[in-house]
Structure formats: structure tokens, C-alpha cells
Scaffold this active site. Structure first.
Site, PDB file in Angstrom:
ATOM      1  N   GLU A 108      15.975  36.517  66.547  1.00  0.00           N
ATOM      2  CA  GLU A 108      15.648  37.021  65.206  1.00  0.00           C
ATOM      3  C   GLU A 108      14.882  38.337  65.303  1.00  0.00           C
ATOM      4  O   GLU A 108      15.109  39.255  64.520  1.00  0.00           O
ATOM      5  CB  GLU A 108      14.812  35.995  64.440  1.00  0.00           C
ATOM      6  CG  GLU A 108      15.626  34.813  63.913  1.00  0.00           C
ATOM      7  CD  GLU A 108      16.729  35.249  62.957  1.00  0.00           C
ATOM      8  OE1 GLU A 108      16.451  36.090  62.078  1.00  0.00           O
ATOM      9  OE2 GLU A 108      17.857  34.767  63.094  1.00  0.00           O
TER      10      GLU A 108
ATOM     11  N   CYS B 231      29.894  39.894  53.003  1.00  0.00           N
ATOM     12  CA  CYS B 231      29.112  40.547  51.947  1.00  0.00           C
ATOM     13  C   CYS B 231      28.370  41.734  52.550  1.00  0.00           C
ATOM     14  O   CYS B 231      27.148  41.818  52.520  1.00  0.00           O
ATOM     15  CB  CYS B 231      28.141  39.534  51.336  1.00  0.00           C
ATOM     16  SG  CYS B 231      27.456  40.041  49.742  1.00  0.00           S
TER      17      CYS B 231
ATOM     18  N   CYS C 166      35.240  40.722  49.158  1.00  0.00           N
ATOM     19  CA  CYS C 166      35.022  39.728  48.097  1.00  0.00           C
ATOM     20  C   CYS C 166      36.189  38.755  47.963  1.00  0.00           C
ATOM     21  O   CYS C 166      36.000  37.601  47.561  1.00  0.00           O
ATOM     22  CB  CYS C 166      34.760  40.429  46.774  1.00  0.00           C
ATOM     23  SG  CYS C 166      33.277  41.473  46.806  1.00  0.00           S
TER      24      CYS C 166
ATOM     25  N   CYS D 132      35.596  35.790  49.966  1.00  0.00           N
ATOM     26  CA  CYS D 132      34.268  35.191  49.839  1.00  0.00           C
ATOM     27  C   CYS D 132      34.348  33.800  49.194  1.00  0.00           C
ATOM     28  O   CYS D 132      34.942  33.634  48.126  1.00  0.00           O
ATOM     29  CB  CYS D 132      33.364  36.088  49.010  1.00  0.00           C
ATOM     30  SG  CYS D 132      31.717  35.399  48.765  1.00  0.00           S
TER      31      CYS D 132
ATOM     32  N   CYS E 101      29.434  34.840  41.786  1.00  0.00           N
ATOM     33  CA  CYS E 101      28.794  36.135  42.015  1.00  0.00           C
ATOM     34  C   CYS E 101      28.822  36.986  40.748  1.00  0.00           C
ATOM     35  O   CYS E 101      29.873  37.458  40.326  1.00  0.00           O
ATOM     36  CB  CYS E 101      29.482  36.855  43.173  1.00  0.00           C
ATOM     37  SG  CYS E 101      28.700  38.416  43.610  1.00  0.00           S
TER      38      CYS E 101
END
Length: 361
Positions: A50, A203, A210, A213, A219
Site C-alpha cells: 500500500e 473507472c 463504463c 462496469c 453511477c
DNA sequence: AAAACGGGGAA
DNA sequence: TTCCCAGTTTT
């Protein structure tokens, strides 16, 4: 009108359970599960990945992660290593303060005898904020904790069409609230990986996919046909202000002293008035040239704005007795008839100033 | 050329 | 609290 972008259409209520279900089903089928830090998952490996991923793309991080974990396989090994050795492994990733934080935190974790398993405990460590702590808790401990990294910010601002720059505290607050609302209590680890994956692979900042998605039906940005407007950009920072004095040296017969500016930088190569940071620097300049000053006064300051700073300039009007040529400096300076200023390359504010001078004096 | 990235620390 | 910054990559 395709209906999708009709703003009068009522917003369907976002249902977290349904959102999670579709996102996880997509992740099961398309998510990335073979990244190095997704193997032998541990708090240490999640934390390290991370931290590296905060600033760098996955493809770049992979070799760094592998070399790092090979040299420092455990948090204890990292804690025991000399800082120079740690920095050597970080070289090329940038943000070197993070390597120092990593090392410092490793030493504290070693002292504690292991990783904290609470939000507070993790956030007390240098270099770990709320998002990284949430990622460690959800991915490594499978505890339900929201995260809000760049990918998730992008997904969520689009999902609910949340305007305003996410760095703004109010916007950040609503994003954290939404992230928390959507984070499930079961499959927390997979959900966290899934929403990061969605942001990283579909995204995306530009050219989002899209049509592929799994949650496009939820959305709002997509319904508005306005996906690229989210997240809002960081507002341009307020420009720094520089101040200077501009010496408008003139003779009784209305000739003005102009200097050629250096070829690079602001107003490069243009003719302009001598510029001084301080009033006494302008005075010294006149004194050193033995100019006989007949009268002097300053005009009100004005502002000229460049792309990267404001220039507040104060014109200093100085009339001298002797229109000598001892202030001439090779080809870099000249006395110019103020009635004919249009023939020279002058910066716009200087031209305006000289025109005003012409009119008023 | 400008924006993005998460957190720390200065203001 | 808010603002500014760090280094590199991407657009």
C-alpha cells in the site's frame, strides 16, 4: 436524448447490498488476484505494498516489492536493517520520507511485538493514515474498514456525482461516509481489493470503460453522461505575489529610458523599464550614474498577473536635468521619445504605463 | 506543462 | 484546521 442523461429522471436509491454483490461478482471473474502482495498475505506485505502503491503504478512497484521483501522478509528484518540499506531499496520510487517512515514504524512494531490490529493503533505509526490503516485491517485482517485512496475517490465521486475537489474537507467527509456505507461486513478483504481494482482497471481517470462496469447502473455521473467531470480537479493554487519598483526615468523633452531585458525569463528580449526589488536599489542606481534629479514621485501600485505569479509594480517617476548618454550601456539601453512608443517591443503593462505617462505628463 | 498520489508537518 | 510539500509517472 437517450434517457441515460435526462436530468429529470429520478435517482434510484443506491442499495449497498446490491452494489457489493455486483462488484464482488465482477471481481471474482475479472479481478487481479496474482499480484505479489496478494500472495502470502500478511499485515507487513499489505502495508508495504500500500505504501509503495500510494505513489507508483502497479507495474513499477512489482520489482521493488519483490526485491524489498526478499531483503526484508519480515517487519522484524526491516526494523533491524540500517536505514541506508532501506533507502537503497527505495531508490527510484521517490518520496523518500516514506521509506524513513516505513523503517521507523517497523522498529516500533518490533518493539510492540507485532502489528497493531486497531485503526487507532495503526494510525499512530508514522506513514500510516486512515486509508492505509483501513487497507491493512480489511485486506490482512479481513475486518470491515473503509478505505479512501485515489482509485476509490474516483469511483465514489462518479457513483454519487459528488462535486468539489476531494481534498476539500467537506467533500472528503462525504466520501468517507459513502465508503463506509458501501463496505460490507463479510468479504471485506475482497471488497476492498475489488473497489480498488475497479478504479484501477475500469473507472480510470481518462477513458473509463463504463460499458464493462458492473455498477454503471448505479453511477450518477454515467447517467448524466458526465463521467469525465469527476472527480473535480484541485483548484489552482493562489498565485504567489512578487513586488517590484519600475523606474520611469524621463527628461524635460519627454524622452524615456528603456532597457533591453535578458533573452530568457519574463519579458525576455523586450524593452522595459529598469526593475528594482527595493526603493533604495533604484536610488543607488540613479546615484551611481550621477543623474541630477529634478523631481520624483511614485504612482499607485498596479498588478499584472502572469500564469504563475502576480507582479505588483510601483512606478517611480523620476525627471532628470541632463539627458546625458552616460546611462547608455552598449546596445542594452536607449532613450526613447515617449510620443513614439508603439515602434518597440514592449510588455503590455509597460506599454500601458507609458501611454498613461504620455497622457498625464 | 500540469495533475495525481496519501500522509506529515508547518502555518 | 487548513495549506503546502515531496518525486515520479501519466496525460
Amino acid at each position: 436524448m437517450n434517457g441515460l442523461s435526462d436530468p429529470t429522471m429520478p435517482r434510484p436509491r443506491l442499495d449497498p447490498a446490491s452494489f457489493q454483490e455486483r462488484l464482488l461478482a465482477w471481481f471474482d471473474q475479472h479481478g487481479r488476484k496474482n499480484l505479489p502482495w496478494q500472495q502470502a498475505i500478511s499485515p507487513y506485505r499489505v502495508w508495504l505494498s500500500e505504501t509503495m502503491l500510494q505513489q507508483t503504478q502497479v507495474a513499477t512497484v512489482i520489482p521493488y516489492f519483490q526485491a524489498f521483501t526478499e531483503s526484508f522478509p519480515t517487519v522484524e528484518a526491516l526494523a533491524a536493517a540500517p536505514i541506508d540499506e532501506v533507502l537503497r531499496h527505495w531508490a527510484g520510487l521517490g518520496y523518500y520520507a516514506r521509506a524513513r517512515n516505513l523503517h521507523k514504524a517497523a522498529q516500533r512494531i518490533a518493539e510492540l511485538g507485532g502489528f497493531p490490529d486497531t485503526l487507532e493503533g495503526l494510525m499512530a505509526l508514522p506513514g500510516i493514515g486512515q486509508s492505509t490503516a483501513g487497507a491493512i485491517l480489511s485486506i490482512a485482517f479481513n475486518n470491515s474498514h473503509p478505505i479512501l485512496d485515489g482509485n476509490v475517490k474516483r469511483v465514489l465521486t462518479r457513483l454519487n456525482a459528488i462535486g468539489g475537489w476531494p481534498g476539500q474537507s467537506q467533500v472528503s467527509k462525504s466520501l468517507w461516509a459513502l465508503s463506509a456505507e458501501l463496505t460490507p461486513s463479510v468479504r471485506a478483504a475482497e471488497y476492498t481489493q475489488a473497489i480498488m481494482d475497479l478504479g484501477a482497471t475500469l473507472c480510470t481517470r481518462s477513458k473509463p470503460l463504463c460499458l464493462a462496469c458492473p455498477v454503471s447502473a448505479d453511477c450518477q455521473a454515467y447517467r448524466q453522461g458526465n463521467v469525465s467531470a469527476y472527480p473535480s480537479r484541485k483548484p489552482p493554487k493562489t498565485l504567489p505575489i512578487k513586488a517590484c519598483f519600475l523606474l520611469l526615468l524621463y527628461t524635460p523633452d519627454q524622452r524615456i529610458y528603456l532597457e533591453k531585458r535578458p533573452p530568457t525569463g519574463i519579458w525576455g528580449g523586450l524593452w522595459s523599464l529598469p526593475e528594482f526589488a527595493a526603493l533604495n536599489a533604484a536610488e543607488d542606481w540613479c546615484l551611481s550614474r550621477n543623474l541630477l534629479i529634478k523631481q520624483r514621485h511614485s504612482l499607485a501600485s498596479k498588478r499584472h498577473t502572469f500564469s504563475h505569479y502576480h507582479l505588483d509594480y510601483t512606478p517611480l517617476l523620476v525627471q532628470i536635468e541632463n539627458p546625458t548618454n552616460n546611462v547608455m550601456e552598449a546596445e542594452q539601453a536607449l532613450w526613447y521619445n515617449s510620443a513614439q512608443i508603439s515602434g518597440l517591443g514592449l510588455p503590455a503593462p509597460i506599454k500601458t504605463l507609458l501611454q498613461q505617462f504620455n497622457t498625464d505628463y
